[in-house]
Each structure stands twice: as C-alpha cells, then as structure tokens.
Enzyme design. Structure first.
Site, PDB file in Angstrom:
ATOM      1  N   SER A   1      68.326  -1.672  41.942  1.00 13.34           N
ATOM      2  CA  SER A   1      69.047  -0.428  41.695  1.00 13.34           C
ATOM      3  C   SER A   1      68.164   0.771  42.060  1.00 13.34           C
ATOM      4  CB  SER A   1      69.506  -0.389  40.235  1.00 13.34           C
ATOM      5  OG  SER A   1      70.462   0.627  40.022  1.00 13.34           O
ATOM      6  N   LEU A   2      67.967   1.699  41.142  1.00 10.18           N
ATOM      7  CA  LEU A   2      67.120   2.859  41.414  1.00 10.18           C
ATOM      8  C   LEU A   2      65.713   2.443  41.828  1.00 10.18           C
ATOM      9  CD1 LEU A   2      66.958   6.023  41.272  1.00 10.18           C
ATOM     10  CD2 LEU A   2      66.116   5.712  38.925  1.00 10.18           C
TER      11      LEU A   2
END
Length: 685
Positions: free
Chosen positions: A269-270
C-alpha cells in the site's frame, strides 16, 4: 485418580502487547519418556485459553485502541500447501478477541507419539496509539472446564507440569533470528519490508517475513536478512517524504554494514511509495551506498503509485488538499508542493529514482483486480495493462469457480454488528475520504468492488476463509489472473491509443478512471503522465490477482489464517523473487563493487557509527532533503490521536494512562474510561 482443579492447570501466564507487537508460544507436550509405551497412556486432549483481560468498558475506547487480540494455534508441522487429513489438526483462530472475551482451542492428542508441538500466536490489534496495550493471560489445562473456569491457581506463573514446556517468543525474538555461527563469512542479502497507512511492519508483515526466511534454502552462498522499520508506526499521516526519509536513515545508520552486498524492497500500500522515496533519498544523499550494494528486487503490493484522485468524487480531492488525512492525504491527492510547485508523486516518478530503479534486477507490482476498497487497480498497476485480457480472465474465473462467487461469500464473525456500531461508524467519519466509488454501468456489470467502508471493517473483522480452503489446497481457486512483463515499447504513445486501442476506454475496469468532467480529466492526465514516467527506460512485471474480500489486506496475509486468501500471492512472490537464481559467490558486479574506491563514509561519534551525507546534491533534487515545517494538520485526525496519547502518557498519573493503571480508586475506573471518551467525542464526530 482424578486431577484436582489446581493440578488440571498445566500452564498459566500473563502478558500484554502494544501496537505492532505479537507473542508466540511454542507448546511442547511430552506424552511419555523412554522407548516403551506405558500401558496406562492417556490420549486426552489439552486445552488452550487466551483471555483478553482489559475491562469491558474499553470496547468503547476504540480511538485509544481498539483493545482487541488476534489469536491462532496450529501444529508445528502445519503448512498451507499440505492437505490436512485429520480434522482435529485443523488450525484454530479468532481474528477479534474483544475485552473480557476468550479464545479457547483444543490441542488434540490423538496419536501415540512421544512428543506433540503446537504454536500459538497472540497479536495486538491496536491501530492508532503507541501508549496503550492489551493485557491477556494464557492458560493450558487438561480439560475445557479447567481453563474456562480456573480457580486456586498457583501464585507463580509458568509451567506446572514436567511434561509441558512452553517457550515464549516476543516480537523482537521473531524479527531478530539468532546469528548462524556457521555463516559469518557469507554475504548478506538485506530485504526491507515497509507497511502502509495505519499499519505496522512487525505484525502485519510478519507472514511475509517468515516466508522469505524459508527461501534461505535456495541461497547457499548468501544469508537473507529481513528487516522493517518500526519507527513509522502511528505516524503514517505525516507524508511520504517524512516517512521515506526516516526509512532511508534507518537503512543507512542502523542496518547497513560491510557484509550487506544485496538489497531488496517489498512495500504494501502506502509502503510502496515510502520505499520508493527512501531509495531516491539514499541514491542522492548517500551516493556511495548503491556502489557497495547491488539492488535486486523492487516489489509493491496494492500501492497507490499514481495517487487516488480520479477513482473518487470531486469533493474527495478538496478534502485531501485540506489535509484531512494529513500530509499523506495531500500527497495521494496530487497536491502541489508549495516550494516546488509540483506534486510529490510526480517528482518521485522521475529522476533520480528512475535512474536507480533501472539497475534493479526485477521490478514487480502486484495489484488487486477486485474487492480492494482502498487502492484501485489502475494506480496499483501503473495504469498501463491489458484490461481486456484481465476482464476475460475474471469472467472465466467466475464461470469456473469451484465454490461460491468472489464476493459476499465468506463467513463473517458474529460480533460484526457490535463492531460496526462501536468502531467502524465513527472511524469512517474520519477516514471515508479514501473511498473509491462505485460507478453505474450500462450493462449492469457484476464485477465485484467493495467499498472503503467494507475494507475498513475487514481490517479487524475480515470475512473468514472457508474451512475447506484452509484444509485442502486443491479446493482453492487460482488467483493469479494476469502475469506479464511490460516494456516501454508496450506503452501506448498517446491518450487516443489509450481510449480506443489496447487499453479499451469502454472496459468496465477503467470506467471509474475515465468518468468525470474537465476537472477530473486534468488529474487523469497528470496520473497518466506519472505512469509514463515510471516506465521510461525499463520493464515492469505486473501481476494482477483476484482475491476475495478483503483483498487489500489479504494480498499481504495480514493475519495468517484470517487473511489466508492471500497465501497464493505470497507463494508467487517468493517463487519469482527468492528462488535462488541470483545466488552466486562469484558475481562479477559484486566483486567490482566490493573493491571500488569510495570516499570515506563513516565517522565515529560517541562510539556510534554514523555515515556522512553528501554535502551537496543537484538543485533539481533539492526536494528530497529540504527541511519542511510541519503543520498541526500534517498528521491528520488519527495521526493526532497518537500525538495526544503520547502527551497524556507523559503526564504522570493524569489522563487516560493513569486511569488504566489505577487499582485502588474510589470510583470504578471503567466509568472514567467512558468519561474520557465522552470528553474527546469531538475526535469522532
């Protein structure tokens, strides 16, 4: 002679876990000693209980927690690739043990053998604060009744039977394996794992860590070392630059030594953006590093590499620009940097990152085609894909599915309603700005796409895998629906080619990307430009998967059994990237790098090794290390919770941290916890 209630208890222990902490109990039961089988051998099962000891009222204290545990227990021989023949060996797990609740599991003793070994994991489910913990106790007994209603327990903690040995491993034990005395001369391959928003590396990525270590057998000439930076936990709303800089400094100052000759990065993800920034930062600020260390794998899993603007309504862009989820929200919303005048994600997609990425042996992105309510397919896959082929594979998978559809088919824990009311409802008031929207389609497509609200709920209450899925590998449907290497020549040359050619504007997988008016089109063009920059001069392997909900957390197997639908994805990651094809002890490039003359890179200050930064970096890359002034809203609402919590913790015997430790108060401390929530209700309105 029957056992008394006291000696029916074989083991009792109390402990606690904070955010990002887990504890593992290796339970060894010696059925008998010697070579001869005793004539009076008892094959009665043992019973395990894990109890969440926090007060019942803490269920409402979701912003200071939530005060929940994930628990599982399995035999030491269990592996997800092997079929379970005896149902009594089926792993037991509970994804959400709330306050004053128990996890009770039978430890079956059904065959005659000298020794049984089970492994039990207890993990914290705290998300938002670093200064609270979940207290729990572990009890092992000879009957279910003895562990469910224990009394007259011995005053000391530990094992009360010579037949039972329990070894407790902490988070640090699991992430710092003992040094192998037989391999001091081996070169090291450092693998850096990076977590995403409101996540942590030590529990959420522990499954990936353990699977990578199992690949050590493929590397006889080098030692794999898997690490992750824990300092960004509860800080993930402060922006990609802040998080990436801290990760880079951790790699240089804490992890690097002369024995490290290779490095790989895996980000969820991030975390994919964070590791990308860290690589660019290291390349410019510590230019000697990649002269000494060979870059091998750059891997992202469900990472928003292009931001998250066009798959959301217009008002979402406004909220992101205002910093509703802090500086990170501004980065993902492609907000221009005040000093540079360009979005950080645009800057990141060019030099110097692209120059060093080209030197990586493999670059791979994993993307969810469906059931990911957080990161859309187009941004996780760098936009350019054969969407028609993916849609065709999804339709085939639906038609050939051995079981039920890809959505709304998995079992959900029974306490879903309570959880939604007390946790998800207020949480989504703060975080709903990350909600990819469902756009209506003319043909009434049935391609499943969960909302952010479903994904938020599934973080702690994931739809559980079916029993057959865990027991029998043959019952599992394939999840890899697209696996192809895309070269720069495969990228269409213009937007016209995108809309009418290979990448099909009419494909329903791209309708959210192409929907909207002129304002949205501006950001769509920006995302397309960023995608093209990522592809300049290099190839990408793009792996698209079709997972059941919650795909965003399943793709990394956040919890071993609750997110088991992601097992095949991690198997693929290991098979492709850690199969030993780059293991050799005569790597020519490695030999060159090891003897290359490099400027002095270290100095000793107060006995601690420090590596010098480059005195000057090109002006056009000044955004990498320019000192920024952080505003109060850079942390976002939930980021501020951790900051406030740390202040509260520092006030001795005042506030919430004093309440949970007070034992002899005249009032019920549970009432004070509830009052604390009421006084801070503005955080969740």
């Amino acid at each position: 002679m029957s056992l008394t209630p006291t000696n029916e208890i074989l083991f009792h222990y109390k402990s606690s876990v904070k955010v990002g902490e887990l504890e593992r109990y290796v339970i060894t039961y010696h059925l008998y000693d010697g070579e001869e089988i005793p004539p009076d051998l008892n094959l009665n099962s043992l019973w395990l209980k894990v109890r969440n000891m926090n007060p019942l009222s803490y269920r409402a204290a979701y912003l200071m927690g939530p005060f929940m545990l994930y628990c599982d227990v399995k035999t030491a021989q269990y592996h997800h690739s092997q079929k379970i023949v005896a149902s009594v060996d089926y792993p037991k797990f509970e994804p959400n043990v709330q306050t004053q609740q128990d996890f009770v599991a039978e430890l079956s003793v059904h065959n005659i053998r000298q020794k049984y070994v089970w492994i039990a994991d207890v993990m914290s489910q705290i998300l938002f604060t670093t200064n609270t913990n979940v207290t729990y106790e572990v009890t092992i007994g000879t009957s279910k009744e003895s562990v469910e209603n224990p009394h007259d327990l011995p005053s000391h903690l530990g094992s009360y039977s010579p037949k039972l040995t329990v070894n407790r491993l902490t988070t640090l034990d699991l992430w710092n394996l003992p040094v192998q005395i037989t391999t001091p001369q081996k070169k090291k391959h450092l693998v850096v794992l990076t977590h995403g928003l409101h996540s942590n590396v030590s529990t959420d990525l522990v499954y990936i860590m353990e699977q990578i270590y199992k690949a050590q057998k493929n590397y006889p000439h080098e030692q794999i070392v898997v690490k992750g930076y824990r300092g960004n936990v509860c800080q993930t709303e402060k922006g990609v630059k802040y998080l990436g800089t801290r990760l880079a400094e951790y790699i240089i100052q804490d992890l690097y030594d002369e024995s490290i000759r290779k490095i790989s990065f895996v980000g969820h993800s991030l975390g994919g953006l964070i590791q990308a920034f860290a690589i660019a930062y290291i390349y410019e600020v510590y230019p000697w590093f990649f002269k000494k260390v060979n870059p091998i794998n750059f891997i992202t899993l469900a990472s928003p590499l292009l931001g998250i603007v066009t798959d959301n309504p217009a008002y979402i862009k406004v909220l992101l620009s205002f910093g509703v989820i802090g500086k990170t929200g501004q980065d993902l919303g492609l907000e221009n940097d005040v000093e540079v005048g360009k979005p950080l994600l645009y800057l990141l997609s060019g030099l110097p990152l692209i120059e060093i990425l080209r030197r990586f042996k493999r670059r791979t992105v994993y993307a969810n085609a469906i059931n990911d309510g957080i990161v859309p397919l187009y941004t996780a896959s760098l936009l350019f894909l054969d969407y028609n082929d993916i849609l065709e594979q999804l339709q085939k998978l639906k038609e050939n599915s051995k079981k039920s559809p890809l959505i709304n088919d998995a079992s959900t824990p029974v306490n879903q309603d309570f959880f939604n009311k007390t946790f998800i409802s207020p949480l989504t008031k703060m975080l709903s700005i990350l909600a990819p929207q469902k756009f209506p389609t003319e043909n009434g497509s049935e391609i499943p796409k969960v909302s952010f609200f479903e994904s938020a709920s599934s973080i702690l209450l994931p739809p559980l895998p079916e029993r057959a899925y865990i027991m029998d590998p043959d019952s599992r449907d394939p999840v890899i629906i697209h696996d192809k290497i895309y070269n720069e020549d495969d990228i269409p040359q213009s937007e016209f080619d995108i809309e009418d050619g290979f990448f099909g504007k009419k494909n329903i997988l791209l309708q959210a990307f192409f929907a909207g008016k002129k304002e949205r089109a501006k950001y769509r063009n920006l995302e397309e430009t960023i995608a093209r920059r990522w592809h300049e001069g290099m190839a990408w392997r793009k792996v698209v998967v079709a997972l059941k909900p919650d795909a965003h957390n399943n793709i990394i197997v956040r919890r071993k059994f609750a997110n088991a639908y992601g097992w095949p994805v991690i198997d693929h990651l290991i098979d492709v990237h850690f199969n030993g094809d780059d293991d050799d002890d005569n790597d020519e490039n490695d030999d060159i790098n090891s003897t290359q003359v490099v400027e002095p890179i270290q100095s000793v200050t107060e006995g601690k090794k420090k590596y010098r930064k480059a005195e000057n970096i090109p002006q056009e890359y000044g955004w990498l290390n320019k000192v920024e002034t952080n505003g109060v809203f850079d942390e976002g609402p939930t980021g501020m919770i951790s900051t406030v919590g740390e202040i509260v913790e520092a006030l001795a015997k005042r506030g919430f941290s004093a309440v949970i430790d007070r034992r002899n108060a005249s009032e019920d401390p549970n009432d004070e916890v509830l009052r604390f929530e009421e006084m801070n209700s503005d955080l969740v309105q």
